[in-house]
Design a protein around this motif. Structure first.
Motif, mmCIF file in Angstrom:
data_model
loop_
_atom_site.group_PDB
_atom_site.id
_atom_site.type_symbol
_atom_site.label_atom_id
_atom_site.label_comp_id
_atom_site.label_asym_id
_atom_site.label_seq_id
_atom_site.Cartn_x
_atom_site.Cartn_y
_atom_site.Cartn_z
ATOM 1 N N ALA A 135 0.823 -1.214 0.000
ATOM 2 C CA ALA A 135 0.000 0.000 0.000
ATOM 3 C C ALA A 135 0.852 1.256 0.000
ATOM 4 N N GLU A 136 1.986 1.222 0.684
ATOM 5 C CA GLU A 136 2.824 2.414 0.738
ATOM 6 C C GLU A 136 3.425 2.735 -0.626
ATOM 7 N N GLU A 137 3.815 1.697 -1.366
ATOM 8 C CA GLU A 137 4.324 1.938 -2.716
ATOM 9 C C GLU A 137 3.232 2.546 -3.598
ATOM 10 N N ALA A 138 2.027 1.971 -3.508
ATOM 11 C CA ALA A 138 0.920 2.484 -4.313
ATOM 12 C C ALA A 138 0.610 3.938 -3.951
ATOM 13 N N ARG A 139 0.646 4.248 -2.654
ATOM 14 C CA ARG A 139 0.360 5.622 -2.236
ATOM 15 C C ARG A 139 1.466 6.581 -2.661
ATOM 16 N N ARG A 140 2.701 6.114 -2.636
ATOM 17 C CA ARG A 140 3.807 6.967 -3.086
ATOM 18 C C ARG A 140 3.628 7.327 -4.563
ATOM 19 N N ILE A 141 3.330 6.332 -5.370
ATOM 20 C CA ILE A 141 3.109 6.584 -6.794
ATOM 21 C C ILE A 141 1.873 7.459 -6.983
ATOM 22 N N GLY A 142 0.816 7.131 -6.237
ATOM 23 C CA GLY A 142 -0.441 7.861 -6.369
ATOM 24 C C GLY A 142 -0.325 9.325 -5.999
ATOM 25 N N ARG A 143 0.503 9.639 -5.000
ATOM 26 C CA ARG A 143 0.676 11.043 -4.610
ATOM 27 C C ARG A 143 1.273 11.872 -5.743
ATOM 28 N N TRP A 144 2.242 11.312 -6.426
ATOM 29 C CA TRP A 144 2.829 12.036 -7.552
ATOM 30 C C TRP A 144 1.778 12.284 -8.634
ATOM 31 N N MET A 145 0.973 11.280 -8.924
ATOM 32 C CA MET A 145 -0.045 11.416 -9.962
ATOM 33 C C MET A 145 -1.109 12.433 -9.560
ATOM 34 N N ILE A 146 -1.533 12.366 -8.302
ATOM 35 C CA ILE A 146 -2.564 13.290 -7.826
ATOM 36 C C ILE A 146 -2.059 14.727 -7.859
ATOM 37 N N ALA A 147 -0.814 14.925 -7.423
ATOM 38 C CA ALA A 147 -0.269 16.285 -7.435
ATOM 39 C C ALA A 147 -0.184 16.824 -8.862
ATOM 40 N N LYS A 162 7.873 19.049 -2.373
ATOM 41 C CA LYS A 162 8.039 17.999 -1.364
ATOM 42 C C LYS A 162 6.886 18.040 -0.357
ATOM 43 N N LYS A 163 6.601 19.219 0.145
ATOM 44 C CA LYS A 163 5.505 19.336 1.106
ATOM 45 C C LYS A 163 4.169 19.011 0.449
ATOM 46 N N ALA A 164 3.996 19.426 -0.796
ATOM 47 C CA ALA A 164 2.736 19.154 -1.497
ATOM 48 C C ALA A 164 2.439 17.661 -1.531
ATOM 49 N N LEU A 165 3.463 16.865 -1.769
ATOM 50 C CA LEU A 165 3.264 15.420 -1.782
ATOM 51 C C LEU A 165 2.964 14.891 -0.390
ATOM 52 N N GLU A 166 3.671 15.411 0.603
ATOM 53 C CA GLU A 166 3.529 14.892 1.970
ATOM 54 C C GLU A 166 2.145 15.126 2.551
ATOM 55 N N VAL A 167 1.484 16.216 2.165
ATOM 56 C CA VAL A 167 0.224 16.575 2.816
ATOM 57 C C VAL A 167 -1.012 16.024 2.111
ATOM 58 N N ILE A 168 -0.819 15.206 1.089
ATOM 59 C CA ILE A 168 -1.974 14.538 0.478
ATOM 60 C C ILE A 168 -2.392 13.394 1.398
ATOM 61 N N PRO A 169 -3.604 13.402 1.923
ATOM 62 C CA PRO A 169 -4.005 12.360 2.872
ATOM 63 C C PRO A 169 -4.063 10.968 2.237
ATOM 64 N N ASP A 170 -3.728 9.957 3.021
ATOM 65 C CA ASP A 170 -3.842 8.576 2.541
ATOM 66 C C ASP A 170 -5.247 8.292 2.032
ATOM 67 N N GLU A 171 -6.239 8.851 2.712
ATOM 68 C CA GLU A 171 -7.628 8.566 2.356
ATOM 69 C C GLU A 171 -7.941 9.036 0.939
ATOM 70 N N VAL A 172 -7.363 10.164 0.551
ATOM 71 C CA VAL A 172 -7.590 10.678 -0.795
ATOM 72 C C VAL A 172 -6.941 9.764 -1.826
ATOM 73 N N VAL A 173 -5.712 9.326 -1.539
ATOM 74 C CA VAL A 173 -5.031 8.421 -2.463
ATOM 75 C C VAL A 173 -5.819 7.121 -2.596
ATOM 76 N N ASP A 174 -6.272 6.586 -1.471
ATOM 77 C CA ASP A 174 -7.016 5.329 -1.503
ATOM 78 C C ASP A 174 -8.354 5.485 -2.216
ATOM 79 N N ASP A 175 -8.924 6.682 -2.170
ATOM 80 C CA ASP A 175 -10.154 6.966 -2.903
ATOM 81 C C ASP A 175 -9.936 6.932 -4.410
ATOM 82 N N LEU A 176 -8.815 7.498 -4.850
ATOM 83 C CA LEU A 176 -8.647 7.804 -6.271
ATOM 84 C C LEU A 176 -7.744 6.841 -7.027
ATOM 85 N N ILE A 177 -6.954 6.050 -6.314
ATOM 86 C CA ILE A 177 -6.083 5.058 -6.947
ATOM 87 C C ILE A 177 -6.558 3.671 -6.521
#
Length: 319
Positions: free
Chosen positions: A211-223, A257-272
């Motif tokens: 899940a952490e790998e997926a969220r890491r990738i997902g944060r970049w895409m969401i940003a 860097k901060k932009a990626l860090e502050v994306i909540p896990d819940e948002v990533v899990d919603d959209l990826i």
């Protein structure tokens, strides 16, 4: 389930190497192949190839911008694909974004709703074989007629992220295309579009149990997407404005860097969509249960599967 699409070209696979994968899609249960058009391949060439590689697939671009081709050229492209895949081609058009239209192509991104509406109305006439001589609000066409009119004019579906375009899609098109949404968001979209029109959505799917790998990738895409004005407004409408505000503010301040860090896990899990292939297929079916007609899987590399393995693992026949 009636439809299950795949986004082509697949990330990391050269277009010339797609034949073997695409030729077997319908046997795996895929019904559709949908292209895209950003900064990779154009939207039509992969579909032209796919039309010959698997003659059972329905094909469509999701989407081609209404600005970056003239109306007549867009009609010619659509007619060509409709001829290559009679009864199996769907034309997806939309505004795209100011980044692609204005920053990359030097074309003013003005009156996007009207430009889409006018292009849709023009295409209806042109693809039906009419000679078009008309002054629309955003452009004029002076005597264009297709040399080869499709025997079956293709359905036209509109990229629609918010109520105005969704209502236009319901009123004048054959359906709507959306992306970057959670299963629960489908109900919000359907509330405006209505239950009748086809609703297509590209779903970003990362088949991995990490899940952490997926969220890491997902944060970049969401940003990358959610700082584009049209997508930011879309998620404000869907109710994610506050959850994404810290990311938007950090991005605007130049702090990536901060932009990626502050994306909540819940948002990533919603959209990826992520998890095991079985969990991903179940999640895709949640979208359908909430009113999505046509899920279009966009495979996000990760999790150790090769692209070809991921195509097989996420296919309807696998479950």
């Amino acid at each position: 389930m009636s439809r299950w699409g795949l986004t082509i070209p697949l990330t990391g696979v050269p277009l010339a190497e797609h034949r073997e994968i695409v030729a077997g899609l319908s046997e795996l249960g895929y019904t559709d192949a949908w292209s895209a058009e950003t900064n990779g391949t154009d939207a039509f060439t992969p579909l032209a190839l796919a039309s010959q590689w698997d003659p059972a697939l329905r094909l469509g671009p999701a989407i081609v911008p209404v600005y970056t081709r003239g109306p007549a050229l867009l009609a010619s492209h659509a007619a060509t694909l409709a001829d290559l895949a009679p009864g199996r081609f769907v034309l997806g058009i939309g505004t795209s974004s100011d980044t692609i239209v204005e920053r990359w192509n030097g074309i003013p991104f003005t009156e996007p709703y009207k430009r889409t509406r006018d292009t849709l109305r023009f295409l209806r006439k042109a693809l039906a074989g009419e000679k078009v001589k008309e002054d629309y609000e955003t452009f004029s066409v002076k005597g264009f007629k297709l040399e080869n009119t499709p025997a079956t004019p293709p359905p036209i579906v509109l990229a629609a992220l918010r109520p105005g375009m969704l209502r236009l899609a319901a009123r004048e098109a054959d359906g709507a295309i959306t992306n970057w949404l959670a299963p629960k968001d489908v109900r919000t979209v359907r509330g405006v579009l209505g239950d009748g029109p086809e609703l297509v959505a590209r779903l970003f799917v990362c088949p991995t149990d990490d899940a952490e790998e997926a969220r890491r990738i997902g944060r970049w895409m969401i940003a990358a997407y959610m700082n584009v004005p049209v997508y930011r407004a879309f998620h404000e409408w869907l109710g994610r404005g506050e959850a994404l505000r810290p990311m938007n503010e950090a991005w605007a301040a130049g702090d990536r860097k901060k932009a990626l860090e502050v994306i909540p896990d819940e948002v990533v899990d919603d959209l990826i969509v992520h998890g095991s292939p079985e969990a991903c297929r179940a999640r895709i079916r949640e979208y359908v249960d909430n009113g999505l007609t046509t899920p279009v899987v966009a495979i996000v590399p990760g999790g150790g599967l090769s692209t070809a393995e991921a195509v097989r693992a996420l296919a309807p026949s696998a479950g």
